[in-house]
Design a protein around this motif. Structure first.
Motif, mmCIF file in Angstrom:
data_model
loop_
_atom_site.group_PDB
_atom_site.id
_atom_site.type_symbol
_atom_site.label_atom_id
_atom_site.label_comp_id
_atom_site.label_asym_id
_atom_site.label_seq_id
_atom_site.Cartn_x
_atom_site.Cartn_y
_atom_site.Cartn_z
ATOM 1 N N LYS A 66 1.023 -0.997 -0.183
ATOM 2 C CA LYS A 66 -0.203 -0.163 -0.033
ATOM 3 C C LYS A 66 0.874 1.182 0.080
ATOM 4 O O LYS A 66 1.844 1.399 0.559
ATOM 5 C CB LYS A 66 -1.055 0.061 1.110
ATOM 6 C CG LYS A 66 -2.065 -0.978 1.387
ATOM 7 C CD LYS A 66 -2.902 -0.930 2.543
ATOM 8 C CE LYS A 66 -3.899 -1.965 2.335
ATOM 9 N NZ LYS A 66 -4.700 -2.130 3.546
ATOM 10 N N ARG A 112 -3.923 7.397 -12.250
ATOM 11 C CA ARG A 112 -4.118 6.884 -10.885
ATOM 12 C C ARG A 112 -3.255 5.857 -10.423
ATOM 13 O O ARG A 112 -2.766 5.964 -9.374
ATOM 14 C CB ARG A 112 -5.709 6.093 -10.783
ATOM 15 C CG ARG A 112 -6.149 5.954 -9.331
ATOM 16 C CD ARG A 112 -7.570 5.367 -9.431
ATOM 17 N NE ARG A 112 -8.463 6.511 -9.808
ATOM 18 C CZ ARG A 112 -8.782 7.514 -8.903
ATOM 19 N NH1 ARG A 112 -8.490 7.572 -7.666
ATOM 20 N NH2 ARG A 112 -9.668 8.438 -9.646
ATOM 21 N N ASP A 113 -2.717 5.198 -11.561
ATOM 22 C CA ASP A 113 -1.622 4.276 -11.247
ATOM 23 C C ASP A 113 -0.192 5.128 -10.590
ATOM 24 O O ASP A 113 0.303 4.896 -9.797
ATOM 25 C CB ASP A 113 -1.053 3.439 -12.102
ATOM 26 C CG ASP A 113 -0.051 2.658 -12.152
ATOM 27 O OD1 ASP A 113 0.149 1.966 -11.004
ATOM 28 O OD2 ASP A 113 0.867 2.749 -13.053
ATOM 29 N N THR A 132 -10.862 6.001 0.465
ATOM 30 C CA THR A 132 -10.674 5.935 -0.954
ATOM 31 C C THR A 132 -11.739 5.062 -1.545
ATOM 32 O O THR A 132 -11.881 3.829 -0.692
ATOM 33 C CB THR A 132 -9.431 5.882 -1.262
ATOM 34 O OG1 THR A 132 -8.858 4.680 -0.631
ATOM 35 C CG2 THR A 132 -8.628 6.946 -0.853
ATOM 36 N N ALA A 172 -1.634 8.270 -0.477
ATOM 37 C CA ALA A 172 -2.242 8.528 -1.487
ATOM 38 C C ALA A 172 -2.709 9.968 -1.722
ATOM 39 O O ALA A 172 -3.251 10.630 -0.681
ATOM 40 C CB ALA A 172 -3.467 7.581 -1.672
ATOM 41 N N THR A 227 -11.910 1.624 -4.539
ATOM 42 C CA THR A 227 -11.454 0.796 -5.451
ATOM 43 C C THR A 227 -12.158 0.987 -6.795
ATOM 44 O O THR A 227 -13.352 1.503 -6.997
ATOM 45 C CB THR A 227 -11.195 -0.559 -5.204
ATOM 46 O OG1 THR A 227 -12.865 -0.952 -4.915
ATOM 47 C CG2 THR A 227 -10.635 -0.627 -3.930
ATOM 48 N N GLN A 244 -0.377 7.931 -9.397
ATOM 49 C CA GLN A 244 -0.793 8.690 -7.978
ATOM 50 C C GLN A 244 -0.581 7.627 -7.124
ATOM 51 O O GLN A 244 0.104 8.054 -5.504
ATOM 52 C CB GLN A 244 -2.342 9.227 -8.137
ATOM 53 C CG GLN A 244 -2.483 9.520 -6.724
ATOM 54 C CD GLN A 244 -4.324 9.650 -6.742
ATOM 55 O OE1 GLN A 244 -4.872 8.583 -6.443
ATOM 56 N NE2 GLN A 244 -4.613 10.806 -7.207
ATOM 57 N N SER A 245 -0.869 6.297 -7.295
ATOM 58 C CA SER A 245 -0.536 5.256 -6.205
ATOM 59 C C SER A 245 0.874 5.196 -6.001
ATOM 60 O O SER A 245 1.029 4.535 -4.661
ATOM 61 C CB SER A 245 -1.283 4.061 -6.688
ATOM 62 O OG SER A 245 -0.603 3.453 -7.750
ATOM 63 N N ARG A 246 1.898 5.111 -6.964
ATOM 64 C CA ARG A 246 3.295 5.221 -6.785
ATOM 65 C C ARG A 246 3.735 6.390 -6.149
ATOM 66 O O ARG A 246 5.117 6.156 -5.789
ATOM 67 C CB ARG A 246 3.832 4.745 -7.994
ATOM 68 C CG ARG A 246 3.374 3.383 -8.640
ATOM 69 C CD ARG A 246 4.355 2.822 -9.694
ATOM 70 N NE ARG A 246 4.580 3.829 -10.710
ATOM 71 C CZ ARG A 246 3.847 3.831 -12.041
ATOM 72 N NH1 ARG A 246 2.892 2.834 -12.111
ATOM 73 N NH2 ARG A 246 4.013 4.585 -12.776
#
Length: 567
Positions: free
Chosen positions: A442, A533-534, A459, A446, A461, A536-538
């Protein structure tokens, strides 16, 4: 895993071919002499009895358990090779050449894998390693030619044809595993007639055991369960006439060898079938399907959906050999996220990331997952990684220009099934940068839009957002409202029914062609949003334009739903 039983794998790079032991050593096996010249390919037999590699000069065959050399076949320029299931026979293929009389060379050769003697030869223009097959017990072997499938008793393969299955237009065949071998054949659509898949018992070809006809099938892939009692047929067209895909249309069909059941597998999300796999018990299978984000569903032995793994950017699924863990992942142009699910409880046990992976394979013991970045998919950062089923990275090796890597198959009975998930072992070799970047499933922080900061709204999914927008789940709270919107009123950025009505009215006047074009544009926008979004998640910083595009995701998904309703 027992103290005496270890796993084995091999890899091939530009510089070397070598064989390593698995956990806990992860070292080259002593006694295996590496080839001095570059290799073209290597292969283990289906049940792990034999191992072979090819160089420009010859093919060497080994006993896989001891790595003692069985024989050397002095055949130059072998491009590909494959074993019979028990490792008793070996097929090699070379590029065809024309002989002086104008005929084609005999470039498909069958060898005795114990002593290296050639026992048969055929002409085959194209490289199709499915075109010469053996039954699991190696009693029979078969080859397809124009209009028929020819069968031999394996011990007499160099002699006359033993039996023929004549079918006009046959384009593919597949021999089943199991103790009662059958053959499935595919005949494409022809002159308005539907495509056909038929199954016959070997060698009784007078009457088909099972027969299924369907349209929209230019080519097929066939997936047998391990018992050889049921078959999944993945069909594909070269062109999708509906315009919804650039890669053709796919469908999945289920056939029982007994002939008492067949159906089209009910897939409730439009789009391509990305992957399909049988469970080791042969009683269930999992399919990844639909436009991205794709849906992953578990089906029983009668093709009834019994569990959904959710809607996420995934295109790969595999059981571990013991059938206790299911890996669902997204590779290729996806970000390498891997979800591990406990098959008994159907609970997700872990999520981790293997970015840039182009190969993924369970170890025979079922405790470790190998991922690798291979050439030519990527020519940088090549190498392989070993992950414990808890999601912990325990070993990695950088290998320049890595072409091929694979485990030696070993019987499941050699590695008892885990009663419960085991704790991760201590990492053996992990780069410090990789360890901190990939092990945590995780992200630490985020991005949250300003209007949600400080609120208790969690958040969501992709699967939760899709369920909310399609009416199958609770609505997503905390959506941004337009300036001046009255409290409690819906507007174009909210989830109320007025938004759906406004979106629907905006496409009512479009022609069918314009609707198809609009749908493609909207799906492209959704893919771009998923990529942002990917990032952002990293933990990557987003610019203002990317943040603004993220805020349009809900409205884009509603527009897609509205356009699809009009088609």
């Amino acid at each position: 895993m027992t103290s005496t039983q270890t796993t084995q794998f091999s890899y091939r790079s530009q510089k070397e071919l070598t064989v390593w032991s698995g956990y806990p050593d992860y070292k080259p096996i002593k006694g295996f002499e590496k080839p001095e010249t570059a290799t073209r390919t290597f292969q283990y037999s289906k049940y792990g009895h034999a191992y072979a590699y090819a160089t420009n000069e010859s093919v060497k065959v080994f006993d896989a358990s001891t790595l003692t050399q069985r024989c050397e076949i002095k055949q130059a320029n072998v491009v590909d090779l494959w074993f019979s299931p028990q490792g008793s026979y070996l097929a090699t293929w070379q590029r065809p050449t024309k002989l002086e009389d104008g005929s084609g060379s005999r470039n498909l050769l069958i060898w005795d894998a114990l002593n290296g003697e050639q026992i048969a030869s055929f002409s085959q223009k194209q490289l199709n390693n499915w075109n010469f097959q053996w039954t699991d017990d190696e009693k029979y072997c078969a080859r397809m030619v124009t209009g028929e499938v020819q069968f031999w008793e394996s011990k007499n393969v160099g002699k006359g044809v033993w039996a023929r299955l004549k079918l006009e237009g046959v384009a593919k065949f597949s021999l089943s595993p199991g103790k009662a071998p059958a053959v499935a054949v595919f005949i494409p659509e022809r002159k308005g007639a539907p495509a056909i898949v038929r199954m016959y018992s070997i060698p009784n070809f007078n009457q088909a055991l099972s027969n299924k006809t369907f349209y929209k099938a230019d080519s097929v892939q066939m997936f047998w369960n391990d018992l050889g009692t049921n078959l999944l047929v993945l069909t594909q067209t070269d062109v999708d006439k509906t315009g919804k895909s650039y890669y053709g249309e796919t469908n999945l069909y289920y056939l029982a060898v007994a002939g008492n059941f067949d159906c089209r597998v009910p897939l409730d999300k439009e789009g391509a079938v990305h992957d399909v796999t049988w469970g080791p018990d042969s009683k269930e299978f999992v399919v990844v399907y639909g436009s991205m984000p794709a849906k992953t569903t578990l089906f029983d032995h009668r093709a009834n959906a019994i569990f959904s793994f959710g809607v996420d950017p995934r295109n790969y699924v595999r059981y571990n050999p013991q059938g206790t863990i299911v890996a669902v992942a997204g590779f290729g142009n996806l970000n390498g996220t891997i979800d591990l699910w406990d098959r008994k409880t159907l609970k997700k046990v872990n999520t981790f990331h293997a970015p840039n992976a182009s190969h993924c394979e369970w170890s025979p013991c079922g405790r470790f997952l190998m991922t690798a970045t291979l050439t030519p998919r990527l020519r940088v950062d090549n190498g392989f990684k070993m992950w414990h089923h808890s999601g912990s990275l325990i070993y990695e090796e950088n290998v320049d220009e890595l072409f091929q890597v694979g485990w030696r198959p070993q019987p499941v009975k050699e590695f008892p099934s885990m009663r419960s998930p085991s704790p991760p072992p201590k990492p053996i070799k992990v780069n410090a940068t990789t360890k901190t970047a990939t092990v945590s499933p995780k992200p630490a922080g985020a991005y949250r839009p300003p209007h949600l900061r400080g609120s208790t709204t969690g958040t969501t999914t992709l699967s939760q957002r899709e369920a909310a927008l399609s009416g199958r789940g609770p609505s997503i709270s905390g959506q941004r409202k337009g300036p001046g919107s009255p409290a409690g009123k819906n507007n174009k950025n909210n989830n109320g029914s007025n938004a759906g009505a406004l979106t629907k009215s905006s496409v009512d006047s479009l022609t069918p062609e314009e609707k198809q074009k609009k749908l493609r544009n909207l799906e492209k926008k959704l893919r771009q949003i998923a990529e942002i979004r990917d990032k952002q998640s990293r933990g990557q910083k987003l610019d203002a334009a990317q943040v603004q595009k993220l805020s349009t995701e809900a409205s884009v998904m509603r527009e897609i739903a509205a356009v699809r309703e009009q088609l």
